[in-house]
Design an enzyme around this catalytic site. Structure first.
Site, PDB file in Angstrom:
ATOM      1  N   LYS A 224      -2.980   6.117  -1.948  1.00  0.00           N
ATOM      2  CA  LYS A 224      -2.536   4.867  -1.315  1.00  0.00           C
ATOM      3  C   LYS A 224      -3.126   3.674  -2.058  1.00  0.00           C
ATOM      4  CE  LYS A 224      -3.124   2.207   2.976  1.00  0.00           C
ATOM      5  NZ  LYS A 224      -3.784   2.188   4.300  1.00  0.00           N
ATOM      6  N   LYS A 236      -3.640  -8.600  11.245  1.00  0.00           N
ATOM      7  CA  LYS A 236      -4.952  -8.159  11.692  1.00  0.00           C
ATOM      8  C   LYS A 236      -5.787  -9.363  12.126  1.00  0.00           C
ATOM      9  CE  LYS A 236      -5.365  -4.364   8.292  1.00  0.00           C
ATOM     10  NZ  LYS A 236      -5.629  -3.214   9.177  1.00  0.00           N
ATOM     11  N   ASP A 247      -8.441  -1.160   0.878  1.00  0.00           N
ATOM     12  CA  ASP A 247      -7.318  -0.365   1.359  1.00  0.00           C
ATOM     13  C   ASP A 247      -6.579   0.338   0.226  1.00  0.00           C
ATOM     14  OD1 ASP A 247      -6.175   0.597   3.657  1.00  0.00           O
ATOM     15  OD2 ASP A 247      -4.599  -0.912   3.751  1.00  0.00           O
ATOM     16  N   GLU A 308       1.390   0.528   7.462  1.00  0.00           N
ATOM     17  CA  GLU A 308       2.229   0.479   6.260  1.00  0.00           C
ATOM     18  C   GLU A 308       1.869   1.540   5.234  1.00  0.00           C
ATOM     19  OE1 GLU A 308      -1.352  -0.566   4.642  1.00  0.00           O
ATOM     20  OE2 GLU A 308      -0.550  -1.287   6.537  1.00  0.00           O
ATOM     21  N   ARG A 310       1.366   4.737   5.406  1.00  0.00           N
ATOM     22  CA  ARG A 310       2.149   5.976   5.477  1.00  0.00           C
ATOM     23  C   ARG A 310       3.576   5.757   4.966  1.00  0.00           C
ATOM     24  NH1 ARG A 310       0.904   6.374  11.692  1.00  0.00           N
ATOM     25  NH2 ARG A 310      -0.890   5.278  10.807  1.00  0.00           N
TER      26      ARG A 310
END
Length: 455
Positions: A224, A236, A247, A308, A310
């Site tokens: 990812k 968020k 991330d 997002e 996935r």
């Protein structure tokens, strides 16, 4: 930064590692000094033994008791920053896997992230202990360094394009090939969900595809690469956005693992797929209750734009599966539910193959890279089926959030599949792990590959 062992030298200062239960192993000439200073072999404690001139004759490093050693790892690494500058060598007290852990821990303790300011000066050096594979340990340390550097770099300097640059640099180092699909070409190439998640950013989304090796079983790593996640229209809160430079930790970890595989010249065919995006907010951002059609043709109802990761992984996993590889492994900083379940130090993983799970768990214990198996629990499948589309990207209620996310990903893979939901961040300094980006699961996977792929 290069984390390497020092060249062997006759002047290297000997280190004796002392278990708390075996203080009788302290060299006789150091016994009185140890008693005078109350040395009890507590984990990571150091005691310098001077010679008659005041120079360092030897060093004692505590290894703790068996009970204490189970409650942590890399205790020996604390000596790397506690001792004065110089060259040291382990003279006694450690053998086998404990010796390898100590050597790796020392190198990892040498890591600093100094891109934006000068850090503390060089620390003590360690001669590679006899009986270990020094080259392999240095390669593992280099892979971990790459992962940490990528995660620690803020999104201002680590967007999708910069992550692509890092991937190409790694490919050049190892003679690999990289294909890149950028921006609207993702639509024509049928990666609709990667494009949808990344289209609101001023920095174009892309899919990175690295290939290396021409013989052996096929391994595809999918990482990812969300370089920053605002949460999209489901934005968020500020406190939750503060660490979102990490991330892309799944991508960073797969690239670190890829370096290890390629530098060790393992006899396999490696593919690394990284959907690299920034989840931002603009007039063309995707919306809650939009329905997206994936590369595989499965439709997905969007119930939270902050789920997002996935989505981009699903398109990449579909591509991975089209090659019918022998094994697919995805790594992602995917869910807060995983952190609630196991905290920041454990990497939960999912597989339907008990033999694969056993191999990874055994390797994780062996190389001090802790993991924990969680289930692809089939009865929860209905939780990701909204009725209006094939799949729901964010089931209501939050129950079993990391499991439902893993089940979502599994829908896009037919090949043997293992999924890691990692944290990628060390929240407080620990032995061999300064606060900041950290690899999770990569060393366990590397050690398990001979069993996973029958190398």
């Amino acid at each position: 930064m290069s984390l390497t062992f020092a060249a062997a030298t006759a002047d290297a200062i000997p280190i004796h590692v002392i278990d708390a239960e075996h203080l009788d192993t302290i060299p006789k000439e150091a016994t009185d000094w140890a008693k005078l200073h109350g040395f009890k072999g507590a984990p990571g404690t150091t005691l310098i033994i001077p010679d008659k001139t005041g120079a360092i004759a030897m060093v004692l490093v505590g290894n703790g008791s068996a009970t204490v050693r189970k409650r942590g790892r890399f205790h020996f690494a604390q000596a790397a920053r506690a001792l004065p500058l110089g060259t040291y060598q382990i003279a006694s007290g450690l053998t086998g896997q404990a010796l390898e852990e100590a050597a790796l821990g020392w190198l990892l303790a040498s890591y600093t992230f100094d891109r934006y300011r000068s850090e503390s000066p060089d620390i003590a050096h360690l001669v590679a202990p006899d009986g270990i594979d020094a080259k392999r340990i240095e390669i593992i340390a280099a892979g971990e360094t790459l992962t940490r550097d990528l995660i620690n770099t803020p999104a201002s300097d680590m967007g999708p394009a910069e992550l692509a640059d890092a991937t190409r640099q790694l490919a050049r180092e190892h003679g690999a090939e990289v294909n890149e699909i950028v921006g609207d070409d993702l639509i024509t190439s049928n990666f609709p969900m990667i494009h949808t998640v990344g289209r609101a950013s001023s920095r174009a989304p892309r899919l990175l595809d690295l290939r290396w090796g021409d013989s052996g079983p096929t391994l595809t790593l999918v990482g990812k690469g969300v370089c920053f996640d605002t949460g999209g229209l489901n934005i968020k809160p500020g406190a939750s956005m503060g660490l979102m430079k990490k991330d892309m930790g799944g991508a960073a970890t797969t690239l670190g693992l890829a370096h290890m595989i390629m530098a060790l010249d393992l006899q396999l065919r490696l593919r690394v797929l990284i959907p690299a995006v920034e989840n931002s907010i603009d007039g063309n951002a995707f919306r809650p209750q939009d329905i997206l059609t994936s590369r595989k043709g499965l439709t997905v109802e969007i119930n939270n734009t902050d789920a997002e990761g996935r989505l981009v992984l699903a398109d990449a996993l579909t591509l991975a599966d089209e090659d019918t590889p022998d094994l697919v492994i995805s790594m992602a900083t995917l869910t807060g539910a995983a952190r609630v379940a196991v905290g920041p130090d454990l990497a939960p993983f999912f597989t339907d193959d008990d033999a694969h799970a056993a191999a990874i768990s055994a390797s994780a214990a062996k190389v001090a890279d802790p993991v924990w198996r969680l289930p692809f629990h089939d009865p929860y499948e209905e939780m990701i089926e909204p009725g209006i589309a094939h799949l729901d990207n964010a089931p209501k209620g939050g129950m079993a959030g990391c499991i439902t996310a893993a089940l979502f990903l599994r829908r896009f893979v037919e090949a043997p599949y293992i999924h890691f939901d990692i944290y990628g961040w060390q929240p407080a300094p620990a032995p061999a792990r300064p606060k900041g980006g950290v690899g999770m699961g990569a060393r366990a996977i590397l050690d398990a590959l001979p069993e996973l792929l029958k190398l």
